[in-house]
Design a protein around this motif. Structure first.
Motif, mmCIF file in Angstrom:
data_model
loop_
_atom_site.group_PDB
_atom_site.id
_atom_site.type_symbol
_atom_site.label_atom_id
_atom_site.label_comp_id
_atom_site.label_asym_id
_atom_site.label_seq_id
_atom_site.Cartn_x
_atom_site.Cartn_y
_atom_site.Cartn_z
ATOM 1 N N CYS A 5 33.692 37.940 35.531
ATOM 2 C CA CYS A 5 34.820 38.420 36.336
ATOM 3 C C CYS A 5 36.085 37.617 36.033
ATOM 4 N N THR A 8 37.608 38.772 32.822
ATOM 5 C CA THR A 8 38.265 40.065 33.013
ATOM 6 C C THR A 8 39.622 39.890 33.686
ATOM 7 N N THR A 39 40.973 47.768 36.584
ATOM 8 C CA THR A 39 39.706 48.308 37.042
ATOM 9 C C THR A 39 38.586 47.674 36.220
ATOM 10 N N ARG A 40 37.364 47.964 36.567
ATOM 11 C CA ARG A 40 36.222 47.337 35.914
ATOM 12 C C ARG A 40 36.238 47.589 34.409
ATOM 13 N N ASP A 41 36.357 46.521 33.647
ATOM 14 C CA ASP A 41 36.279 46.563 32.184
ATOM 15 C C ASP A 41 37.388 47.385 31.531
ATOM 16 N N GLY A 163 37.726 39.472 44.800
ATOM 17 C CA GLY A 163 38.315 40.635 44.151
ATOM 18 C C GLY A 163 39.831 40.564 44.207
ATOM 19 N N TYR A 200 41.651 50.027 43.647
ATOM 20 C CA TYR A 200 41.923 48.880 42.784
ATOM 21 C C TYR A 200 41.949 47.552 43.523
#
Length: 210
Positions: A5, A8, A39-41, A163, A200
């Motif tokens: 995470c 990212t 967003t994720r990846d 997050g 998001y």
């Protein structure tokens, strides 16, 4: 925040920093950057006219954060792919996000546009004005979008939120004081709310009246 995470978040923050100038400098013709949605990846690059804020006037391009060899993509490549897509015919897509048409980019099938002269100028000026530092800004700005002619939503990484926290701010008023206080304000849990309309972020903070 685990290692994956964190990587990212760092990459999304790097891409966001690199692309910020294109909110004022056109990507192609009269099309500008109107947001970066983390967003994720992937990152979703939001494009539109210089003053576009309504979803029907925007197009989002979803670019994966890694290539076919599972290597991180660079910000100049993200810019090049976006330019190629924006310069072509309007895409046909059945996918939408937050009311915007969204195109998932197959980076293997898109030739990135070469750097423009403006890019080289910005590279020189950025390097001298904002030299690379080992310690990145905290909290990391992983994305943003314009919410009106006088408003923005900033997506910042707050570790204890597990997050991204979305901070809504006005572009007028006591902006200098707000920016100085924002790193502390987004950590104040009593300010956190949940915005189920925004995929998001895990929390939202309204700083428009601060």
């Amino acid at each position: 925040m685990n290692g994956r995470c964190r990587e990212t978040v760092e990459q999304q923050a790097y891409i966001t920093r690199f692309l910020l100038d294109y909110t004022a400098v056109p990507l192609v013709g009269r099309t500008f950057l109107r947001g970066v949605l983390p967003t994720r990846d992937a990152v979703r690059i939001v494009t539109g006219a210089a003053d576009a804020v309504t979803p029907d006037a925007l197009i989002a391009y979803e670019v994966p954060l890694t290539d076919d060899d599972n290597e991180p993509v660079t910000a100049p490549l993200v810019l090049g792919w976006t330019r190629t897509l924006v310069a072509g015919a309007p895409p046909h897509t059945d996918t939408a996000v937050m009311g915007m048409d969204m195109v998932r980019v197959d980076t293997a099938a898109v030739e990135p546009a070469p750097p423009a002269r403006t890019d080289q100028v910005l590279r020189v000026l950025r390097t001298l004005a904002w030299p690379f530092v080992e310690t990145p800004p905290s909290p990391a700005l992983c994305g943003f979008r314009f919410t009106g002619q006088d408003g923005m939503r900033l997506y910042v990484a707050v570790e204890k939120a597990d997050g991204l926290v979305a901070a809504d701010v006005r572009l007028t008023g006591a902006l200098t004081a707000l920016l100085a206080a924002l790193p502390a304000l987004v950590h104040e849990e009593e300010r956190w709310t949940i915005d189920e309309s925004d995929p998001y972020c895990v929390r939202a903070v309204d700083l428009t009246t601060w």
